[in-house]
Structure formats: structure tokens, C-alpha cells
Write a protein that holds these residues in place. Structure first.
Motif, PDB file in Angstrom:
ATOM      1  N   MET A   1     -13.981  -8.243   9.388  1.00 18.95           N
ATOM      2  CA  MET A   1     -13.352  -6.932   9.317  1.00 18.95           C
ATOM      3  C   MET A   1     -11.877  -7.097   8.961  1.00 18.95           C
ATOM      4  O   MET A   1     -11.191  -7.955   9.494  1.00 18.95           O
ATOM      5  CB  MET A   1     -13.485  -6.215  10.651  1.00 18.95           C
ATOM      6  N   THR A   2     -11.408  -6.266   8.076  1.00 16.72           N
ATOM      7  CA  THR A   2      -9.997  -6.311   7.704  1.00 16.72           C
ATOM      8  C   THR A   2      -9.192  -5.558   8.751  1.00 16.72           C
ATOM      9  O   THR A   2      -9.449  -4.394   9.031  1.00 16.72           O
ATOM     10  CB  THR A   2      -9.769  -5.698   6.314  1.00 16.72           C
ATOM     11  N   ALA A   3      -8.217  -6.241   9.334  1.00 15.66           N
ATOM     12  CA  ALA A   3      -7.409  -5.649  10.387  1.00 15.66           C
ATOM     13  C   ALA A   3      -6.257  -4.833   9.814  1.00 15.66           C
ATOM     14  O   ALA A   3      -5.945  -3.757  10.298  1.00 15.66           O
ATOM     15  CB  ALA A   3      -6.871  -6.737  11.306  1.00 15.66           C
ATOM     16  N   VAL A   4      -5.605  -5.353   8.761  1.00 17.99           N
ATOM     17  CA  VAL A   4      -4.472  -4.665   8.142  1.00 17.99           C
ATOM     18  C   VAL A   4      -4.640  -4.738   6.634  1.00 17.99           C
ATOM     19  O   VAL A   4      -4.887  -5.810   6.085  1.00 17.99           O
ATOM     20  CB  VAL A   4      -3.125  -5.317   8.538  1.00 17.99           C
ATOM     21  N   THR A   5      -4.509  -3.594   5.991  1.00 18.90           N
ATOM     22  CA  THR A   5      -4.577  -3.538   4.538  1.00 18.90           C
ATOM     23  C   THR A   5      -3.356  -2.797   4.019  1.00 18.90           C
ATOM     24  O   THR A   5      -3.057  -1.694   4.480  1.00 18.90           O
ATOM     25  CB  THR A   5      -5.842  -2.801   4.052  1.00 18.90           C
ATOM     26  N   LEU A   6      -2.649  -3.410   3.087  1.00 26.51           N
ATOM     27  CA  LEU A   6      -1.505  -2.794   2.445  1.00 26.51           C
ATOM     28  C   LEU A   6      -1.830  -2.628   0.968  1.00 26.51           C
ATOM     29  O   LEU A   6      -2.292  -3.568   0.332  1.00 26.51           O
ATOM     30  CB  LEU A   6      -0.258  -3.676   2.588  1.00 26.51           C
ATOM     31  N   LYS A   7      -1.594  -1.421   0.458  1.00 28.23           N
ATOM     32  CA  LYS A   7      -1.830  -1.164  -0.959  1.00 28.23           C
ATOM     33  C   LYS A   7      -0.594  -0.529  -1.565  1.00 28.23           C
ATOM     34  O   LYS A   7      -0.091   0.473  -1.056  1.00 28.23           O
ATOM     35  CB  LYS A   7      -3.024  -0.222  -1.144  1.00 28.23           C
ATOM     36  N   PHE A  64      -4.820   0.261   9.317  1.00 31.37           N
ATOM     37  CA  PHE A  64      -5.234  -0.632  10.399  1.00 31.37           C
ATOM     38  C   PHE A  64      -6.731  -0.414  10.546  1.00 31.37           C
ATOM     39  O   PHE A  64      -7.159   0.641  11.034  1.00 31.37           O
ATOM     40  CB  PHE A  64      -4.532  -0.302  11.711  1.00 31.37           C
ATOM     41  N   GLY A  65      -7.528  -1.357  10.098  1.00 27.18           N
ATOM     42  CA  GLY A  65      -8.972  -1.157  10.054  1.00 27.18           C
ATOM     43  C   GLY A  65      -9.270  -0.021   9.103  1.00 27.18           C
ATOM     44  O   GLY A  65      -8.810  -0.018   7.957  1.00 27.18           O
ATOM     45  N   ASP A  66      -9.992   0.988   9.567  1.00 25.68           N
ATOM     46  CA  ASP A  66     -10.329   2.146   8.740  1.00 25.68           C
ATOM     47  C   ASP A  66      -9.297   3.267   8.849  1.00 25.68           C
ATOM     48  O   ASP A  66      -9.407   4.270   8.146  1.00 25.68           O
ATOM     49  CB  ASP A  66     -11.709   2.708   9.146  1.00 25.68           C
ATOM     50  N   ASP A  67      -8.307   3.115   9.720  1.00 27.10           N
ATOM     51  CA  ASP A  67      -7.336   4.180   9.972  1.00 27.10           C
ATOM     52  C   ASP A  67      -6.129   4.091   9.050  1.00 27.10           C
ATOM     53  O   ASP A  67      -5.473   3.044   8.972  1.00 27.10           O
ATOM     54  CB  ASP A  67      -6.855   4.139  11.427  1.00 27.10           C
ATOM     55  N   ASP A  68      -5.813   5.190   8.382  1.00 21.90           N
ATOM     56  CA  ASP A  68      -4.622   5.277   7.555  1.00 21.90           C
ATOM     57  C   ASP A  68      -3.438   5.584   8.466  1.00 21.90           C
ATOM     58  O   ASP A  68      -3.373   6.644   9.083  1.00 21.90           O
ATOM     59  CB  ASP A  68      -4.785   6.374   6.499  1.00 21.90           C
ATOM     60  N   LYS A  76       3.365   5.706  17.483  1.00 19.54           N
ATOM     61  CA  LYS A  76       1.922   5.821  17.330  1.00 19.54           C
ATOM     62  C   LYS A  76       1.305   4.618  16.633  1.00 19.54           C
ATOM     63  O   LYS A  76       0.107   4.398  16.730  1.00 19.54           O
ATOM     64  CB  LYS A  76       1.573   7.104  16.592  1.00 19.54           C
ATOM     65  N   CYS A  77       2.101   3.825  15.933  1.00 17.27           N
ATOM     66  CA  CYS A  77       1.579   2.628  15.249  1.00 17.27           C
ATOM     67  C   CYS A  77       1.170   1.552  16.243  1.00 17.27           C
ATOM     68  O   CYS A  77       0.248   0.787  15.997  1.00 17.27           O
ATOM     69  CB  CYS A  77       2.612   2.063  14.282  1.00 17.27           C
TER      70      CYS A  77
END
Length: 141
Positions: A1-7, A64-68, A76-77
Motif C-alpha cells: 500500500m502506498t502511504a504517501v503519494t505526491l503528484k 496519505f493512502g487514499d485520502d487527499d 489535521k495532517c
């Protein structure tokens, strides 16, 4: 599972100062990542964006995971950061400093103590738990 994704994370400060070129990054759950580069290349800016302390230029996305979490406030982060120039409370012990943020999040004393114990063990600071932070070396801080 991807924990953190930056685009497409980028940062331009006032006066058209480009602190971070558009960047993508995927950090898998349990993966440890180090950001290396010369002074001024955008490492701290990227971390500040992940933590919610800065906003990316339009079009950037932090997940963070599926959450934008791109537009979430820093509170809140729920991301912790150890700054190069640490900001520790000199009136608190090592354990007090580690547990302070958890207390502010409303965790029970039992929950805080368990998490603090985990961090103390992870950082091998067992012999320093009751010390004042000014009694620690720079690396220990």
C-alpha cells in the motif's frame, strides 16, 4: 500500500522564487526515505508541503493512502517533523517533549506513555528519559 503519494508538487514563493520544481514521489507503507541534495534544492520545502506547513503551487496533490490531504491544515495532517534546528521545551524532560504533541491531540495518559516508550526504545534513549533536553547531545536532541 502506498502511504504517501505526491503528484506535481512545486513551490514558487513571492517574487517568482522557484523553491521546488514539479516533483512526484510515492512512498510505500513501511518504507524509509531520505531526501539528499544541496542547500536550497527544495528538500525542506517538500517536507513542509507534506506536513501541511506550506501549500504546493496549484495542480499539486498530496495523498496519505487514499485520502487527499493537499488542502488540510497542519493540525489535521498529523505529520511530525524534526527540524534541523530543533524546538524543544527546556522546561520538560525528554519524555515530556516526546509526549507533548500526543497530549495536544487528546490521547490518554496510557496511550501517550505507550507511544513515548516506543519512540524512546526506537531512538535508544532509555537512559535519558528523565533528563532535561539541555543535558542531551545535539544528536540525541
Amino acid at each position: 500500500m502506498t502511504a504517501v503519494t505526491l503528484k506535481n508538487i512545486a513551490k514558487t514563493f513571492a517574487g517568482s522564487i522557484r523553491a521546488l520544481l514539479p516533483s512526484d514521489l510515492a512512498i510505500e507503507d513501511g518504507e524509509i526515505v531520505s531526501l539528499l541534495g544541496p542547500s536550497g534544492c527544495g528538500k525542506t520545502t517538500l517536507l513542509r508541503i507534506i506536513a501541511g506547513l506550506e501549500r504546493s503551487d496549484p495542480g499539486g496533490e498530496v495523498r496519505f493512502g487514499d485520502d487527499d490531504v493537499t488542502d488540510l491544515s497542519v493540525e489535521k495532517c498529523k505529520v511530525g517533523m524534526v527540524f534541523q534546528y530543533y524546538a524543544l521545551f527546556p522546561n520538560m524532560s525528554v519524555c515530556g517533549n516526546i509526549g507533548y504533541g500526543l497530549k495536544m491531540q487528546g490521547l490518554t495518559k496510557f496511550e501517550r506513555e505507550a507511544r513515548v516508550d516506543e519512540v524512546i526504545a526506537l531512538c535508544r534513549l532509555e537512559e535519558h528519559t528523565g533528563k532535561a533536553v539541555n543535558a542531551l547531545s545535539g544528536d540525541q536532541r
